[in-house]
Design an enzyme around this catalytic site. Structure first.
Site, PDB file in Angstrom:
ATOM      1  N   CYS A 240     -10.483  -4.015 -11.178  1.00  0.00           N
ATOM      2  CA  CYS A 240      -9.424  -3.731 -12.164  1.00  0.00           C
ATOM      3  C   CYS A 240      -9.620  -4.423 -13.495  1.00  0.00           C
ATOM      4  CB  CYS A 240      -8.076  -4.167 -11.605  1.00  0.00           C
ATOM      5  SG  CYS A 240      -7.582  -3.209 -10.196  1.00  0.00           S
TER       6      CYS A 240
HETATM    7  N1  LIG Z   1      -7.956  -2.974  -5.721  1.00  0.00           N
HETATM    8  C1  LIG Z   1      -7.014  -3.550  -6.412  1.00  0.00           C
HETATM    9  O1  LIG Z   1      -6.804  -4.738  -6.305  1.00  0.00           O
HETATM   10  C2  LIG Z   1      -6.137  -2.765  -7.371  1.00  0.00           C
HETATM   11  C3  LIG Z   1      -5.028  -3.400  -7.912  1.00  0.00           C
HETATM   12  C4  LIG Z   1      -4.198  -2.697  -8.776  1.00  0.00           C
HETATM   13  C5  LIG Z   1      -4.523  -1.397  -9.122  1.00  0.00           C
HETATM   14  N2  LIG Z   1      -5.624  -0.775  -8.597  1.00  0.00           N
HETATM   15  C6  LIG Z   1      -5.884   0.600  -8.989  1.00  0.00           C
HETATM   16  O2  LIG Z   1      -5.585   1.455  -7.877  1.00  0.00           O
HETATM   17  C7  LIG Z   1      -6.463   2.579  -7.880  1.00  0.00           C
HETATM   18  C8  LIG Z   1      -7.187   2.647  -6.555  1.00  0.00           C
HETATM   19  O3  LIG Z   1      -7.980   1.481  -6.406  1.00  0.00           O
HETATM   20  P1  LIG Z   1      -8.490   0.961  -4.992  1.00  0.00           P
HETATM   21  O4  LIG Z   1      -8.980  -0.420  -5.206  1.00  0.00           O
HETATM   22  O5  LIG Z   1      -7.457   1.220  -3.942  1.00  0.00           O
HETATM   23  O6  LIG Z   1      -9.726   1.959  -4.768  1.00  0.00           O
HETATM   24  P2  LIG Z   1     -10.547   2.195  -3.421  1.00  0.00           P
HETATM   25  O7  LIG Z   1     -11.879   2.700  -3.833  1.00  0.00           O
HETATM   26  O8  LIG Z   1     -10.440   1.004  -2.520  1.00  0.00           O
HETATM   27  O9  LIG Z   1      -9.729   3.380  -2.702  1.00  0.00           O
HETATM   28  C9  LIG Z   1      -9.604   4.653  -3.210  1.00  0.00           C
HETATM   29  C10 LIG Z   1      -9.750   5.642  -2.063  1.00  0.00           C
HETATM   30  O10 LIG Z   1      -9.519   6.964  -2.575  1.00  0.00           O
HETATM   31  C11 LIG Z   1     -10.356   7.857  -1.876  1.00  0.00           C
HETATM   32  N3  LIG Z   1     -10.418   9.096  -2.629  1.00  0.00           N
HETATM   33  C12 LIG Z   1     -11.161   9.404  -3.712  1.00  0.00           C
HETATM   34  N4  LIG Z   1     -10.887  10.661  -4.156  1.00  0.00           N
HETATM   35  C13 LIG Z   1      -9.938  11.161  -3.314  1.00  0.00           C
HETATM   36  C14 LIG Z   1      -9.239  12.388  -3.250  1.00  0.00           C
HETATM   37  N5  LIG Z   1      -9.462  13.369  -4.128  1.00  0.00           N
HETATM   38  N6  LIG Z   1      -8.342  12.547  -2.264  1.00  0.00           N
HETATM   39  C15 LIG Z   1      -8.090  11.568  -1.363  1.00  0.00           C
HETATM   40  N7  LIG Z   1      -8.731  10.372  -1.378  1.00  0.00           N
HETATM   41  C16 LIG Z   1      -9.630  10.170  -2.342  1.00  0.00           C
HETATM   42  C17 LIG Z   1     -11.651   7.097  -1.748  1.00  0.00           C
HETATM   43  O11 LIG Z   1     -12.467   7.599  -0.709  1.00  0.00           O
HETATM   44  C18 LIG Z   1     -11.146   5.666  -1.456  1.00  0.00           C
HETATM   45  O12 LIG Z   1     -11.035   5.407  -0.082  1.00  0.00           O
HETATM   46  C19 LIG Z   1      -7.385   2.393  -9.084  1.00  0.00           C
HETATM   47  O13 LIG Z   1      -6.869   3.091 -10.180  1.00  0.00           O
HETATM   48  C20 LIG Z   1      -7.313   0.901  -9.341  1.00  0.00           C
HETATM   49  O14 LIG Z   1      -7.610   0.598 -10.692  1.00  0.00           O
HETATM   50  C21 LIG Z   1      -6.436  -1.431  -7.716  1.00  0.00           C
END
Ligand SMILES: NC(=O)c1ccc[n+]([C@@H]2O[C@H](COP(=O)([O-])OP(=O)(O)OC[C@H]3O[C@@H](n4cnc5c(N)ncnc54)[C@H](O)[C@@H]3O)[C@@H](O)[C@H]2O)c1
Length: 427
Positions: free
Chosen positions: A270
């Site tokens: 992030c």
């Molecule tokens: N990881 C963190 O600490 C955090 C904190 C705050 C915000 N975010 C934000 O949250 C969002 C997700 O981040 P994350 O860390 O959970 O990512 P991640 O990669 O851990 O998880 C995302 C998941 O989405 C799946 N995916 C992708 N395309 C898809 C689709 N079309 N349909 C269904 N599933 C699909 C992927 O396979 C993956 O498992 C991002 O925008 C990130 O910036 C993350």
């Protein structure tokens, strides 16, 4: 029954798109609150694991997940057609950067296309992925709305940024206030009701753009302050001052100062990524976000600064990086988590290898990374290394033991704060 009534009675069916670091904890929280939750995920392995009750995210308790799956409160699928059965859908898909540092919102677009195919009357869609101001209204809304299918009347659309802090034991999903805004007042009101079922404090803001900007402000605040403190570390190095002592002393001021700490760079999915979403958007408006760009420039140079420290310390011992055995401790992007995405430790390892260093690593949370496997941390592995580099300060490490057995330690995190030894070189 209206959607709001269904939500309050917990009979609304919840769909979570993307079961990663943010989506899975959210899915678990909704199902713990009594909702039937379906995770829609493109990764078949994750779907299989969830349906077998197996957890792959540290912040989610294995026993809780198992119980929810056993009681049919939580399931996962790769089949997007289930979206039509959902009353509320939260989108938690990745928002990375392209190589050019431009936003890559293709995951959001793919997810929304699937929702559009299955959209029905009375459905609520909430985008949670971090993105630039305007995405919900300018990109998502046109894909869902039409003259015959109106937002705020036939379906509801909102933005609510994820605020997960992996590894944080003090603030959980429930105890971290959640920002929400809908395209219309009714959209906001329904989305607020939804999140009130699982979160202690829900904070509505006036527009989806404002809600999108809140998340980017939070991450810009971090990137800029980390950039500032990394520059202070470079300044203290020139002045031959102990950066850590200076920060700790400044932090005794009870007001007007908030300590940030330097390190080998800025990591994670992030903080290094999100502010570039903002600067990209602003470029289109002829505004150059100087603080963000400058902080990025400083942070990206930190692995090289750490490399220069390693180089100088080995040189002092009549050694070079080339041919030296270098043991890296901690490759996760921050302490006590298993996520190594964008971790600066990986940059440090790459730089050391380019210079001919024989690099190995240990990380109790990351068994393998970039073709390397974590080695066992033993007295002999510490003794064998010409240099031990602490890149991530996991609390599992026994730093006293590390200092006792290592020949030379470069500590980029002040993890050895309590230990006095001439073997330790600080960042
Ligand atoms: N990881 C963190 O600490 C955090 C904190 C705050 C915000 N975010 C934000 O949250 C969002 C997700 O981040 P994350 O860390 O959970 O990512 P991640 O990669 O851990 O998880 C995302 C998941 O989405 C799946 N995916 C992708 N395309 C898809 C689709 N079309 N349909 C269904 N599933 C699909 C992927 O396979 C993956 O498992 C991002 O925008 C990130 O910036 C993350």
């Amino acid at each position: 029954m209206t959607l709001k009534e269904k939500i309050i009675r917990k009979s609304a069916k919840i769909g979570i798109m993307g079961l990663g670091y943010t989506g899975l904890p959210l899915a678990v929280e909704f199902s713990k609150a009594g909702f039937d939750v379906t995770g829609i995920e493109i990764d078949k392995d994750k779907v299989r694991m969830i349906n077998q009750g197996k957890c792959y995210i540290r912040d989610v308790k294995q026993s809780e997940l198992e119980e929810l799956v056993k009681n049919n409160r939580l399931e996962a699928t790769v089949d997007f057609s289930v979206l039509k059965k959902m009353d509320a859908i939260s989108i938690c898909v990745p928002t990375p950067l392209r190589k050019t540092k431009d936003p890559d919102i293709s995951y959001i677009l793919n997810a929304v296309e699937e929702i559009a195919k299955n959209l029905h009357k009375g459905q609520l869609i909430v985008l949670e992925s971090t993105t630039y101001p305007g995405t919900t209204r300018e990109i998502v809304l046109p894909k869902l709305a039409s003259k015959k299918f109106l937002v705020g009347k036939d379906f509801y659309l909102a933005f609510s940024p994820e605020r997960t802090d992996p590894g944080n034991k003090e603030y959980t999903l429930r105890s971290t206030p959640k920002i929400v805004s809908g395209i219309t007042k009714k959209c906001t009101s329904i989305a607020v009701t939804l999140y009130e079922q699982i979160i202690d404090e829900v904070v509505p803001v006036s527009t989806t753009e404002s809600a999108e900007m809140v998340k980017l402000l939070e991450n810009t605040f971090r990137i800029v302050n980390v950039g500032l403190i990394n520059e202070i570390a470079l300044i203290c190095d020139r002045l031959k001052l102990d950066t850590w002592e200076v920060i700790d002393a400044a932090a005794t001021k009870p007001f007007g100062f908030m300590p940030f700490y330097p390190g080998p760079g800025l990591g994670g999915h992030c903080v290094p990524v999100d502010p570039h979403y903002l600067s990209w958007k602003l470029k289109a408006l002829n505004f150059y976000a100087r603080f963000i760009e400058l902080a990025g420039e400083i942070n990206i140079k930190m692995p090289e600064f750490l490399l220069s420290k390693i180089d100088a310390a080995l040189n002092e011992r009549k050694k070079s990086i080339k041919g030296s055995k270098i043991l890296i401790l901690g490759v996760a992007y921050k302490s006590n988590v298993s996520d190594a995405r964008e971790s600066p430790a990986l940059d440090v390892m790459r730089l050391l290898k380019e210079r001919g260093g024989k690099v190995v690593y240990n990380d109790p949370y990351v068994p393998q990374v970039e073709g390397l496997k974590s080695i066992h941390l033993t007295r002999s592995s510490l003794k064998n290394a010409d240099c031990v580099v602490i890149t991530t300060a996991h609390s599992d490490y026994d730093y006293k033991e590390i200092v006792e057995n290592a020949r030379l330690i470069i500590d980029s995190r002040n993890a050895t704060k309590e230990i006095k030894s001439k073997k330790i070189i600080k960042l």
